[in-house]
Design a protein around this motif. Structure first.
Motif, short mmCIF file in Angstrom:
data_model
loop_
_atom_site.label_atom_id
_atom_site.label_comp_id
_atom_site.label_asym_id
_atom_site.label_seq_id
_atom_site.Cartn_x
_atom_site.Cartn_y
_atom_site.Cartn_z
N GLU A 1 45.07 -24.07 86.33
CA GLU A 1 46.14 -23.45 87.12
C GLU A 1 45.60 -22.33 88.00
OE1 GLU A 1 48.81 -22.30 84.05
OE2 GLU A 1 49.36 -24.38 83.56
N ALA A 2 44.63 -21.58 87.49
CA ALA A 2 44.03 -20.51 88.29
C ALA A 2 43.29 -21.09 89.50
CB ALA A 2 43.08 -19.68 87.43
N GLU B 1 39.67 -15.26 79.50
CA GLU B 1 39.80 -16.26 78.44
C GLU B 1 39.13 -15.76 77.16
OE1 GLU B 1 40.95 -20.03 78.70
OE2 GLU B 1 42.23 -18.55 79.69
N ARG C 1 45.93 -22.16 92.06
CA ARG C 1 46.53 -21.01 92.75
C ARG C 1 45.56 -20.39 93.74
NH1 ARG C 1 48.16 -19.65 87.51
NH2 ARG C 1 46.51 -18.05 87.44
N ALA D 1 46.20 -31.34 83.37
CA ALA D 1 45.89 -30.43 82.28
C ALA D 1 44.54 -30.78 81.67
CB ALA D 1 46.97 -30.50 81.21
N ALA E 1 40.05 -14.94 85.91
CA ALA E 1 40.72 -15.77 84.90
C ALA E 1 39.75 -16.24 83.83
CB ALA E 1 41.40 -16.96 85.58
N GLY F 1 44.52 -25.59 75.76
CA GLY F 1 45.38 -24.68 76.51
C GLY F 1 44.61 -23.77 77.43
N ALA F 2 43.46 -23.26 76.97
CA ALA F 2 42.68 -22.37 77.81
C ALA F 2 42.23 -23.06 79.08
CB ALA F 2 41.47 -21.85 77.03
N SER F 3 41.77 -24.31 78.96
CA SER F 3 41.32 -25.05 80.13
C SER F 3 42.46 -25.30 81.10
CB SER F 3 40.69 -26.37 79.70
OG SER F 3 39.56 -26.15 78.91
N ALA F 4 43.65 -25.54 80.58
CA ALA F 4 44.81 -25.73 81.44
C ALA F 4 45.08 -24.46 82.25
CB ALA F 4 46.03 -26.11 80.61
N ARG F 5 44.91 -23.30 81.63
CA ARG F 5 45.13 -22.04 82.36
C ARG F 5 44.10 -21.87 83.47
NH1 ARG F 5 46.31 -20.32 77.05
NH2 ARG F 5 44.22 -19.44 76.74
N ILE F 6 42.87 -22.28 83.21
CA ILE F 6 41.85 -22.19 84.26
C ILE F 6 42.17 -23.17 85.39
CG2 ILE F 6 39.40 -22.49 84.79
CD1 ILE F 6 40.19 -19.95 83.17
#
Length: 388
Positions: A33-34, A386, A37, A22, A382, A26-31
């Motif tokens: 994950e992107a 953001e 994937r 992570a 992604a 939170g935003a960086s965690a979503r990136i």
């Protein structure tokens, strides 16, 4: 604007199958994950030994690393691992030429023989530097013939070359064309191309881990590439190789270069003008606009359109080209991109200045370009989604 920063996330999934670490919000965690994937499938599908992906959004960047820079030595990829970036090198060559133009050392309407007198009297007297730099000289091939192995043979080749189409009417992607463009730019600056890149361009851009000739002290960071047969390989020397495909760089350095393109105002004025000069469009080629080094698309751009603009036909076949008169700076959100490959490496760079987003992918296998673009497109989407 946030102060630029760099945080590094090591994704060891190729080694142990773990999830991405992570990031610091939170935003960086979503990136993260992107990125996971998007890049996990091609890593597995094409048995890529190692990969570095760098992203930037609103002046903050991150580097994600997967796998190994050297299978035999079991060296992991890091943010500072050196990869061959192949034809992404052309964007540096273009920046150097735009720098020389900004200093008044050359005009894009000059013939190359102004700086390389040995070419006077050849068909290249009717070709401009702009046409060399946009692959519209009239039919220079993708590669030199196998017989062109040294400077004398190169000179003879250029002196006897004859165009197959009027200059400025078709785009035929060409290492000799771009290579000659870079050689003329370096001559205009009064020096050798590799030295001009090393002493003028890289320092002005803040790149401390980028090279044409990798010094001994940096060889431990230089990845091995992998092609057919799985034997570790690196690029072979060739005529005008430095200008066309010779840069070795790291994900951390390349994302700095992307950020300089997104916001050139932080550069000293001559280099700022040079970077901005590479964002001007000169020829429309199908759905793409060809500039110096970078290729442009109105943004947002569909995956299908981006893949079509980077399809094999765009590299291997001549395409009709319509000159933009006058040349056009982007009038709205624009995606700039460039692919690059050597026999053992694959790279892709894309960025959208108006959205302040960008991505670099460096791999030590030449992953198919369509797969590179599909993964990058997903991550850029992604990043665009953001919030500020």
């Amino acid at each position: 604007m946030r102060k630029p920063g760099l945080f590094v996330l090591a994704l060891s999934g190729l080694l142990c199958g773990s999830a991405p670490t992570a990031a610091d919000d939170g935003a960086s965690a979503r990136i993260a994950e992107a990125v996971e994937r998007a890049y996990r499938p091609p890593l597995k599908a094409y048995d890529v030994p190692g990969l570095a992906v760098a992203v930037t959004r609103d002046g903050r960047s991150a580097v994600f690393t997967f796998g190994l820079a050297d299978r035999d030595g079991q060296r992991p990829v890091t943010r500072d691992t050196l990869f061959e970036i192949g034809s992404v090198s052309k964007t540096f060559t273009a920046t150097l030429a735009a720098y020389a133009q900004g200093l008044g050392r050359l005009s894009l309407e000059d013939a190359p023989s102004r700086f390389l007198p040995v070419l006077r009297g050849s068909a290249l007297d009717r070709v401009s530097l702009l046409e060399l730099g946009t692959y519209t000289a009239g039919g220079l091939p993708l590669q030199f013939p196998d017989s062109v192995t040294d400077a004398a043979a190169m000179t003879a080749y250029f002196r006897y070359w004859q165009p197959s189409a009027p200059p400025g009417t078709e785009r035929r992607y060409s290492n000799p064309s771009l290579g000659l463009f870079g050689a003329a730019a370096a001559a205009a600056l009064g020096g050798d191309f590799s030295e001009s890149i090393r002493t003028r361009l890289f320092p002005e851009l803040g790149l401390k881990n980028s090279f044409v000739r990798v010094p001994e002290a940096a060889m431990g960071r230089y990845a091995w590439g992998y092609g057919e047969g799985e034997r570790p390989i690196r690029v072979n020397p060739g005529v005008l190789d430095a200008e066309a495909y010779g840069v070795k760089s790291s994900a951390a350095d390349m994302i700095r270069f992307v950020e300089a393109n997104i916001d050139p105002t932080r550069l000293d004025p001559p280099m700022r003008r040079a970077v901005e000069g590479t964002h001007v469009g000169y020829f429309r080629v199908g759905a793409m606009v060809q500039g110096l080094g970078w290729e442009q698309y109105p943004y947002p751009v569909s995956l299908e359109r981006l893949q079509a603009g980077n399809a094999p036909a765009m590299t291997l076949e001549a395409q009709p080209a319509a000159r933009l008169d006058p040349p056009q700076a982007p009038s709205g959100p624009t995606l700039f991109n460039k692919t690059g490959s050597t026999n053992g490496f694959g790279a892709y760079v894309a960025f959208v200045p108006e959205r302040r987003i960008g991505l670099v992918m460096l791999a030590n296998r030449a992953v198919p370009i369509a797969a590179r673009i599909a993964a990058a497109h997903a991550v850029l989407e992604a990043l665009a989604a953001e919030g500020p």
